[in-house]
Each structure stands twice: as structure tokens, then as C-alpha cells.
Design an enzyme around this catalytic site. Structure first.
Site, PDB file in Angstrom:
ATOM      1  N   ARG A  36       0.685  -1.056   0.043  1.00 46.04           N
ATOM      2  CA  ARG A  36      -0.090  -0.017   0.006  1.00 46.04           C
ATOM      3  C   ARG A  36       0.656   1.268   0.137  1.00 46.04           C
ATOM      4  O   ARG A  36       0.455   2.317  -0.368  1.00 46.04           O
ATOM      5  CB  ARG A  36      -1.057   0.133   1.065  1.00 46.04           C
ATOM      6  CG  ARG A  36      -2.128  -1.001   1.114  1.00 46.04           C
ATOM      7  CD  ARG A  36      -3.245  -0.805   1.983  1.00 46.04           C
ATOM      8  NE  ARG A  36      -4.285  -1.809   1.821  1.00 46.04           N
ATOM      9  CZ  ARG A  36      -5.169  -1.977   2.535  1.00 46.04           C
ATOM     10  NH1 ARG A  36      -5.448  -1.178   3.523  1.00 46.04           N
ATOM     11  NH2 ARG A  36      -6.194  -2.829   2.244  1.00 46.04           N
ATOM     12  N   ASP A 138     -15.011   8.179  10.584  1.00 46.45           N
ATOM     13  CA  ASP A 138     -13.935   7.196  10.216  1.00 46.45           C
ATOM     14  C   ASP A 138     -12.630   7.978  10.481  1.00 46.45           C
ATOM     15  O   ASP A 138     -12.829   9.397  10.268  1.00 46.45           O
ATOM     16  CB  ASP A 138     -14.000   6.514   8.970  1.00 46.45           C
ATOM     17  CG  ASP A 138     -13.085   5.377   8.777  1.00 46.45           C
ATOM     18  OD1 ASP A 138     -14.095   4.344   8.836  1.00 46.45           O
ATOM     19  OD2 ASP A 138     -11.975   5.371   8.593  1.00 46.45           O
TER      20      ASP A 138
END
Length: 268
Positions: A36, A138
Site C-alpha cells: 500500500r 472514520d
């Protein structure tokens, strides 16, 4: 370029993501981190993860720190996940509710918003005469932007009951074919904001009848779980319910909560 990471470099990133987001990255997550973050090394023409770490820890690149958090915290989710929770919410919590003010639900780790809109469909159907609101939060701004858009590939609609699909979802046409949108009426009753659950929750978030904190505790160690639950509890109304994921438990940290049934707790 940027394809290898030393144990020392990985340890630096483990400490950094723990410090920022309370997430414990196990050694098994090394491949995921490399996969990532390699694109960020390429973006900066860095040869090593140490160079990228120095940039992140310089204190001068808050926006890149957020990019890293977004890349390492994006989680898979879907509509009507763990459906037993929604059945309980409808048949036990909402049915037993005495009339009062607005019914408020918080999806505290909402990712790309599927849980928020699942809750919104349920409340629109179950509380037609009652004001209600679903708040989604979030730590990742990237997933919050997707959640607020309420726009999903058509294959993501699996799990949504047909009557809800017809009532609350719009099938995309022309340039948006192969996708669906949550109806504007439903979206108007939802709100999204960035919240780091490891920090005290701002009072302006308000109080909730129900909090969903599902499939995020698995990323936290015991101390962080304790901290997160302590941060959330003041935002849960007395008599309110907290739902956690089916693979999670609050054993040893359910202070101020009573177990109703597995993964469902109530604040006395």
C-alpha cells in the site's frame, strides 16, 4: 524501487500508525504495508522506506500523514453485514422505544458508508413518523468522501432487501450505468465526519441511542480498546445499545456496560 522494507523500518511504521490511530499492525501485515505504501515512495522518488518515514515524521507534511493513514486503514465492508444486528435493532431496540426526541445512531467506523445507509434504510422503514439521524465517522478522509457520495457499483447491492433496493436506491443510467445511488431523501438524514476514536470524542457529535462499533476493535490492543470504549461511553445515552463485530469481544473492558447478548451491550 521501494519494494523492500527492513525489519527496523517496519518497526518505525508500526509505532507511527499506533501513535496516530491506535492500530496495532502485526508482523504479518508487513506485505500489506509494503503493497500500500510503495506507490508513495514512487511518488516522491524515494529509494527506501526510511526516506518516506523521515518525511512523515518531520511534522511538516500533515496531508501526507493523512494519505498514509487512509492507505493503511481502508477496510472492506458491505450492506447488511452481520444481519442479526439489524434484526435486533428493529425488533428489540426500536420496538421497545418510548416516544421522545430524534432517534440517533452512530456508525463509529463507517468506512465507505454501507453500514450508515443500511441503518438509514432500516430507520426510514421502521420510524416513518419519528425524526432520526445516522452519523458516520472514520479516521480516513478518503473513505468518508466515498461514503458521503453514496454512489456504489451495482454488484455491491447484494444483501439489500428488494423492497429497500426499490425504495431507497436509484439505478445509474447512461454514464452511471453499472452503479446505484442512495436516494437524496435518505442521504439528507445522514452526516459524516472524521473522528479518531482513540481521542476524546468532541461533544458536538452529540448523544446517541445506538452506537455501532463493528470490525474495528480487532485492530486495537487491549489498552487501546479500553481507551476507545471509554471515549465512546459518554456519547451513549443511558439505556442505549452498543453493537460490536461478531469476531470481537469486550471481555475485561465493558466497564459501564451490561451484556445483552453476544456482541450487543447496553448502558444502564
Amino acid at each position: 524501487m521501494g519494494s523492500a522494507i527492513t525489519n527496523e523500518e517496519f518497526a518505525l511504521f508500526q509505532r507511527l500508525i499506533y501513535k496516530i490511530a491506535g492500530i496495532s499492525l502485526s508482523d504479518a501485515k508487513k506485505v500489506l504495508l509494503v503493497g500500500r505504501l510503495s506507490k508513495r515512495l514512487k511518488h516522491y522518488n524515494f529509494d527506501t522506506f526510511s526516506q518516506y518515514y523521515r518525511l512523515l515524521s518531520s511534522g511538516q507534511h500533515a496531508e501526507e500523514l493523512q494519505v498514509m493513514v487512509d492507505l493503511l486503514t481502508t477496510n472492506e465492508t458491505y450492506f447488511f453485514r452481520e444481519p442479526g444486528h439489524f434484526t435486533f435493532l428493529k425488533n428489540e431496540v426500536i420496538r421497545a422505544r418510548r416516544s421522545g426526541g430524534a432517534f440517533r445512531v452512530w456508525s463509529a467506523a463507517c468506512s465507505t458508508g454501507e453500514e450508515v445507509y443500511t441503518l438509514a434504510m432500516l430507520l426510514a422503514d421502521s420510524l416513518p413518523q419519528t425524526p432520526w439521524e445516522v452519523v458516520g465517522s472514520d479516521i480516513s478522509t478518503q473513505v468518508l468522501a466515498k461514503a458521503a457520495a453514496g454512489h456504489y457499483p451495482l454488484e455491491r447491492n447484494e444483501g439489500i432487501p428488494p423492497e429497500y433496493l426499490a425504495k431507497y436506491c436509484l439505478k445509474g443510467v447512461r454514464s452511471q450505468s453499472g452503479t446505484f445511488l442512495i436516494t437524496p431523501e435518505l442521504k439528507r438524514r445522514t452526516r459524516f465526519q472524521q473522528v479518531n476514536l482513540t481521542l476524546p470524542v468532541p461533544a458536538e457529535v452529540g448523544e446517541f441511542d445506538v452506537i455501532f462499533l463493528r470490525n474495528v476493535m480487532i485492530y486495537f490492543d487491549m489498552d487501546t480498546k479500553r481507551k476507545v470504549v471509554a471515549n465512546l461511553l459518554p456519547r451513549l445515552k443511558p439505556g442505549g445499545h452498543l453493537f460490536i463485530g461478531h469476531s470481537e469481544t469486550l471481555n475485561g473492558i465493558q466497564q459501564g456496560l451490561e451484556l445483552v447478548r453476544a456482541t450487543i451491550y447496553r448502558k444502564p
